[in-house]
Enzyme design. Structure first.
Site, mmCIF file in Angstrom:
data_model
loop_
_atom_site.group_PDB
_atom_site.id
_atom_site.type_symbol
_atom_site.label_atom_id
_atom_site.label_comp_id
_atom_site.label_asym_id
_atom_site.label_seq_id
_atom_site.Cartn_x
_atom_site.Cartn_y
_atom_site.Cartn_z
ATOM 1 N N GLN B 259 0.835 -1.204 0.000
ATOM 2 C CA GLN B 259 0.000 0.000 0.000
ATOM 3 C C GLN B 259 0.864 1.246 0.000
ATOM 4 O O GLN B 259 0.608 2.193 -0.727
ATOM 5 C CB GLN B 259 -0.908 0.065 1.249
ATOM 6 C CG GLN B 259 -2.041 -0.914 1.245
ATOM 7 C CD GLN B 259 -2.899 -0.816 0.016
ATOM 8 O OE1 GLN B 259 -3.347 0.265 -0.342
ATOM 9 N NE2 GLN B 259 -3.111 -1.927 -0.658
ATOM 10 N N HIS B 262 2.275 3.021 -3.133
ATOM 11 C CA HIS B 262 1.385 3.674 -4.099
ATOM 12 C C HIS B 262 1.572 5.186 -4.133
ATOM 13 O O HIS B 262 1.551 5.806 -5.188
ATOM 14 C CB HIS B 262 -0.074 3.421 -3.726
ATOM 15 C CG HIS B 262 -0.665 2.232 -4.409
ATOM 16 N ND1 HIS B 262 -0.763 2.135 -5.762
ATOM 17 C CD2 HIS B 262 -1.196 1.078 -3.929
ATOM 18 C CE1 HIS B 262 -1.331 0.981 -6.094
ATOM 19 N NE2 HIS B 262 -1.593 0.319 -4.992
ATOM 20 N N GLU B 327 -10.328 0.759 3.220
ATOM 21 C CA GLU B 327 -10.542 0.335 1.844
ATOM 22 C C GLU B 327 -10.258 -1.170 1.713
ATOM 23 O O GLU B 327 -11.048 -1.917 1.170
ATOM 24 C CB GLU B 327 -9.586 1.136 0.945
ATOM 25 C CG GLU B 327 -9.721 0.840 -0.532
ATOM 26 C CD GLU B 327 -8.599 1.490 -1.332
ATOM 27 O OE1 GLU B 327 -7.613 1.966 -0.728
ATOM 28 O OE2 GLU B 327 -8.703 1.498 -2.573
ATOM 29 N N HIS B 328 -9.096 -1.606 2.251
ATOM 30 C CA HIS B 328 -8.703 -3.017 2.219
ATOM 31 C C HIS B 328 -8.503 -3.509 3.647
ATOM 32 O O HIS B 328 -7.779 -2.880 4.411
ATOM 33 C CB HIS B 328 -7.368 -3.202 1.485
ATOM 34 C CG HIS B 328 -7.331 -2.624 0.113
ATOM 35 N ND1 HIS B 328 -6.617 -1.486 -0.192
ATOM 36 C CD2 HIS B 328 -7.918 -3.021 -1.041
ATOM 37 C CE1 HIS B 328 -6.755 -1.219 -1.489
ATOM 38 N NE2 HIS B 328 -7.549 -2.125 -2.023
ATOM 39 N N ASP B 361 -5.951 -6.649 -6.264
ATOM 40 C CA ASP B 361 -5.592 -5.551 -7.176
ATOM 41 C C ASP B 361 -5.604 -6.008 -8.630
ATOM 42 O O ASP B 361 -5.828 -5.200 -9.527
ATOM 43 C CB ASP B 361 -4.176 -5.039 -6.875
ATOM 44 C CG ASP B 361 -4.128 -4.190 -5.616
ATOM 45 O OD1 ASP B 361 -5.199 -3.742 -5.168
ATOM 46 O OD2 ASP B 361 -3.020 -3.987 -5.083
ATOM 47 N N HIS B 420 -52.744 18.035 -7.613
ATOM 48 C CA HIS B 420 -52.461 16.622 -7.331
ATOM 49 C C HIS B 420 -53.779 15.901 -7.016
ATOM 50 O O HIS B 420 -54.059 14.833 -7.568
ATOM 51 C CB HIS B 420 -51.508 16.484 -6.142
ATOM 52 C CG HIS B 420 -50.063 16.683 -6.490
ATOM 53 N ND1 HIS B 420 -49.562 17.865 -6.972
ATOM 54 C CD2 HIS B 420 -48.993 15.848 -6.415
ATOM 55 C CE1 HIS B 420 -48.254 17.740 -7.192
ATOM 56 N NE2 HIS B 420 -47.893 16.518 -6.856
#
Lengths: 432, 432
Positions: B259, B262, B327-328, B361, B420
């Site tokens: 991670q 990145h 996220e993970h 991934d 209506h």
């Protein structure tokens, strides 16, 4: 007078394209004001809420609590007419039953390699529902927003509603009670959105905020998006009626006016292949306008944004309807199913002459929060799916890892991500 | 050095809460620049695209076409190593097979009153996929974004990718071809987003734009939202590893670094109940850092945002994990299923010691576009659902209308909406 467009006329495409891009709301730039309010609520919490509520809504929290009490709710409900209570209950029951069918199912499985894969759905933990004050405060919208969240399994649903001028519409409190919502705060505006997103001493934060509001509320929702989830930002309402010759012009005129009375920016469009019907509907609209309590609003909407479009045959209406991508689409024709097959973009479709859109507003069971301003090309109405989220699941054993490792390592290397390659290779004593 | 937090320490809650709100990206305010670019592309179309591409990417459209030709694609693919081509094909096949299970089913039915209700799903007609240029250009992301759209039935998928410095990564073109995308334009930045949203002489507009990008691209997506749909605005990536004592510290260190490499804003967190393991992982991270090509990025991410959290037992990790909403989430423990049952908020869960996140991934089959920055509390990863939309359907005959009319009329009146009420009443000769 609505505009008239006739397919086949030389300038039709040009005029229709211009019609499609007509802006129906002026969005005031209130971002700076809203930003300041949000920061103030973050910094000072309840004290800021008290100040804004006094200033904007004339509500004094030193005299009445921020949270609406059970006693107040009970007292309010006693004021609601029994037939309205019954109608709310019928609506709630139908909405709940329909939305229960939208609950997504988990899907956990093993593929042919023995890799475990899956999608697991869970409810959002806490949701805030913004309810506008004053005349824009619709009890039906409370049901339409709260019930899908309840069906989804959201444990905490919070309502904020400004007590503009001191009072909250009793029917709104009745709808909240029927929907099972007990946590209600008399706050509104950007400050309510800020309180829901960040929390204060009194109000715990939520994870998502839904519900309609004015320009300040819309701007506040945009600004807190990311910290919390938000629903779509709804624009003025719209209806497209596709009608053949066999219609009572008064029915169609009533349907067009039911949209127009919402808002000066609302839009009502009739597409037909029958010129006499078109003329009769236009005359009926003018006639019916006179006896509406909101005739000024309806007349302005019809004059500014109403449209009558003549087509050579009803099939020719379909490509136009798909470009308009109306929030509401009525198919008032002999064979609505045949037409529906060609409809791609619409928030909701109402089939046949006995399905006025208004039924969907209240008691049809489907949701009345629908994509406006052509956004049905890419989005959907509110549903249970807006209150759940999906977690994906992956499970490998050593065998599966060995099968997939070479491809993962090759891709990681080709993307220049060494540690990615190593994270797989190290488990198999391969070269990372 | 990552930060250490120990549950049980007196200041734990305070430090953990502060940790949760740490901002990991500086979002430059580029709104004005982006607004000007969008307006220029709307006004001048292709001419504006040509000017910006020359200025920002050094690409001259008077020498090379805006659209990438079939010949160029073929030539590019010939340059991709066979093992990478095979890996892309394996990944695509697995992604397509998994996502096919996500296609929602229409639900058309009649309720006990005979009211016809339904949800009908249709694909979005045209989708634009933004692919970043340079080193941020990941072929795997092309597959992850394009294939769910393809599975959904989107008829037109368009890729824009800036040819920064003249060339497009051949592997990106290979991935596009494998995903079946043939309409590719060498443009990027806010101008590409504007072209996709509004169209130019060469590029027809799309209805939704997805894919990652820099601050300009993100701002442009926010600005065109409403005119078109957009996906979530992704932040820096993050992983949370929950580990018991029975782990190889080197495996976990590799996962944390995968991670961290990145992005300097990426975040890697280890939660464990075993102090010796925690220390060993930390040492392994320092050791492994030395041999990474992106060690500078990974080291900065680990130093600034990495964390090791000690808990008394693994169950205590769950409430923390749900607040982090990673996220993970890797569950590197003896019984991952038992722990998973208590996880509510996570983009994706990776079960057991042989499921490194990196498999997800590339080749797991599930999507790698997942909610970041705690947004797994309210949102989901990319799926087929992002490329379809639901139209709701309602059908009443005279009998059903008679059953539901009184409630609809009562609610319309209580909301002060005369037209209506009339739209329902007029069809039954009732008082509106």
């Amino acid at each position: 007078m609505a505009i008239w467009l006739e397919q086949g006329a030389e300038d039709f495409e040009e005029r229709f394209a211009a019609f499609l891009t007509t802006k129906r709301e002026v969005s005031a730039d209130v971002n700076d004001v809203v930003h300041a309010i949000i920061e103030d609520v973050r910094a000072r919490g309840d004290a800021a809420l008290a100040e804004y509520s006094l200033r904007f809504d004339g509500v004094d929290f030193s005299r009445i609590g921020m949270r609406v009490t059970e006693d107040e709710i009970t007292a309010a409900i006693a004021k609601v007419e029994p037939e309205v209570m019954d109608a709310l209950k019928l609506a709630a029951e139908r909405i709940e039953r329909h939305h229960a069918r939208q609950l997504p199912k988990d899907d956990i499985y093993e593929d042919t390699l023995g890799v475990g894969l899956g999608s697991r759905w869970t409810a959002i933990e806490a949701v805030g529902l913004y309810v506008p004050g004053g005349t824009a405060s619709y009890p039906s919208s409370v049901l339409m927003n709260a019930l899908p969240a309840k069906v989804a399994g959201v444990e905490r649903i919070v309502i904020t509603v400004p007590a503009t001028g001191g009072d909250i519409n009793p029917t709104v409190l009745a709808a909240a009670q029927i929907a099972g919502v007990r946590e209600i705060y008399r706050i509104g505006g950007a400050q309510a959105v800020a309180a829901l997103a960040y929390g204060t001493e009194t109000i715990a934060p939520v994870a998502k905020i839904v519900g309609p509001g004015n320009a300040y509320v819309a701007a506040a929702k945009r600004q807190v998006f990311g910290t919390v989830g938000i629903d779509m930002i709804a624009g003025p309402s719209e209806v497209l009626v596709i009608a053949d010759a066999n219609n009572d012009p008064d029915w169609l005129a009533a349907d067009l006016l039911a949209q127009a009375e919402h808002d000066r920016g609302a839009q009502s469009i009739l597409i037909t292949d029958d010129l006499p019907l078109a003329k009769a509907v236009e005359a009926a609209v003018e006639r019916q306008l006179k006896s509406l309590s909101r005739s000024e609003t309806a007349a302005a909407s019809w004059a500014d944004f109403g449209a009558i479009i003549l087509v050579p045959d009803l099939k020719a209406a379909l490509p136009l309807a798909n470009r308009i991508a109306a929030e509401h689409l009525e198919l008032a024709v002999d064979d609505p199913d045949a037409l529906m097959a060609g409809v791609r973009n619409a928030g909701a479709i109402f089939l046949g002459r006995h399905t006025p859109e208004v039924i969907g507003d209240y008691v049809g069971g489907s949701n009345h929060v629908l994509p406006t301003a052509r956004s049905a090309r890419f989005s959907s109405g509110l549903s249970v799916l807006d209150f759940v989220k999906r977690t994906s699941i992956l499970r490998l054993g050593p065998g599966q890892l060995r099968s997939l490792a070479p491809a993962a390592i090759a891709l990681a290397r080709s993307e220049g991500l060494d540690a990615h390659a190593r994270s797989v290779a190290i488990r198999l004593n391969l070269e990372g």
